[in-house]
Design an enzyme around this catalytic site. Sequence first.
Site, short mmCIF file in Angstrom:
data_model
loop_
_atom_site.label_atom_id
_atom_site.label_comp_id
_atom_site.label_asym_id
_atom_site.label_seq_id
_atom_site.Cartn_x
_atom_site.Cartn_y
_atom_site.Cartn_z
N SER A 96 40.00 48.14 31.91
CA SER A 96 40.61 46.71 32.11
C SER A 96 40.25 46.02 30.54
CB SER A 96 40.25 46.14 32.87
OG SER A 96 38.93 45.56 32.89
N SER A 113 35.80 50.02 32.50
CA SER A 113 36.48 49.14 31.59
C SER A 113 36.15 48.81 30.38
CB SER A 113 36.79 47.88 32.55
OG SER A 113 37.72 47.93 33.65
N LYS A 132 36.67 39.34 25.77
CA LYS A 132 37.54 39.48 27.11
C LYS A 132 37.56 38.13 27.71
CE LYS A 132 37.94 42.76 30.64
NZ LYS A 132 37.26 44.11 31.27
#
Lengths: 488, 94
Positions: A154, A178, A79
Amino acid sequence: MTVYSLTAHELHEKLKSKEISARELARAVLDRIEQLEPKVKAYLTVTAEQAMEKAAEVDRRIARGEELRPLEGIPMALKDNLCTEGIKTTCGSQILHNFVPPYSATVVEKLDREGAILLGKLNMDEFAMGSSNENSSFYPTRNPWDLERAPGGSSGGAAAAVAADEAVFTLGSDTGGSIRQPAAFCGVVGLKPTYGRVSRYGLVAFASSLDQIGPITKDVKDCALVLQAIAGHDDKDSTSADVPVPDYTEVLGKDIKGMRIGIPKEYFAEGLDSGVKEKIEAAIKQLQELGAVCEETSLPHTEYALPAYYLVAPAEASSNLARYDGVRYGFRDTEAQDVISMFRSTRSKGFGPEVKRRIMIGTYALSSGYYDAYYLKALKVRTLIRRDFDRAFAKYDAIVTPTSPNVAFRIGEKIGDPLSMYLSDLYTIPVNMAGLPAISLSCGFSEGMPVGLQIIGKPFDESTVLQIAYQYEQSTLHHQARPALEVR
Amino acid sequence: MSISKKDVEHVALLARLEFSEEELEEYTKQLNDILGYVDKLNELDTADVEPTSHVLPLNNVLREDASRDYLDNETALKNAPDKKDGMFRVPKIV
């Protein structure tokens, strides 16, 4: 099955037996990325050249007959809020669009030492604030199961990349769901470890008392292997706990007969989609078939977790994001004549609407005159939420719930209504508020979209969570389903 | 509690943000919606409840007071939007 569809532990065997080389494997996944990215858009940066160099290094080690570690030669991605030395780290934000970290996060160094091969950096909601990846200031990622739908967020890029076989595993971060919510939406395995289990050094901070890094993988065994590689105390993070790390693969395959599992009734109340409910109930039956004792229980303060979270997380974020002022790194608005105007215009142009909204809520909640009414109140409610879990865990080994009240929604469906977007994290947020470990794994499909089952454990008891998840997965094989992404 | 457009302007200054007239209207509405929602917390009596700011029992972590290598000047300035003579350069402050 094609090579890019395999799990890390399957690929490890193939590398070891020299059935495939690390370079062939890296090339296969990089080709897959090239073919699918125009559709899925999971990546922000692809580091093909470095990946091939690293794969060649692994092949030389194999040729020398050196012992292959579990993740050695396995292509993975991160990420884009995990700092990677010399590789752009944007956090999905214009304000960091050109930021190249001078150091790597501890988890990045650990994976590098284990010989895993970094393919690139993954799309996300700006500063990890969002539940759909639509808040990325670059482009939204698409759900591999239906390109019109959101992958969740996310860590949407991190979940979509695994589901689309564009990485064998990825790391995400989870502040209010997330990792778990996008894992549920994309039909993959996602684990948020106990707060403090994994070092946060080098993770761009959102809400420091809630953030935790964790793996997103194709199956539970890979999840255990990746957690093993990243867990443990770190001198560079004073909130990383000095607690021994067990062998997480040891519990895989052990039966769950007699294990006590609590099913909190508040997670099955109004707001839960009927298709999701049906799959979760079937999963609970399956756990009973496997010998677990499942009983209804209560976590009475569940409905207060979301409002408390939307004070605590923005308050911490407003403080953490004060550092983006255009002075030391990132975007600066050069038109401003004095320093205060420079701060204000840099931040207003550099941050997107959701980030600004949360900075505003947080600043308000912490401001003089409102601190007690909002922030302190939320911290007290946080205590009540923790106590609910403490009481439940006095009786149960684990708690099972849906991961999200609905399957993946359509891109654009919730973006205009922040509150309705926040509600998709209803079942994941209490876990962060209490700092507990929890996994999401697929338990079937509704409307053609994956449904996520959440298993919550006691603090630092990731082993029990993995043990239950593994038994369930191996008895249902939902993890073997793959989206139909025809490559032309 | 409800929040006025003037409050939003004040908070924006504290947060070092700035908004157009239109954005101010929108943020005032959205912040009121969100604060209205979090007012739900007032249903709970928390008079005797200790706050949890952190889930782990945290202790100070101390190390020996010895110097170590960290980023050198050049590396630390690498991402700077503007720099001069080994320092970050900003518009005039006073």
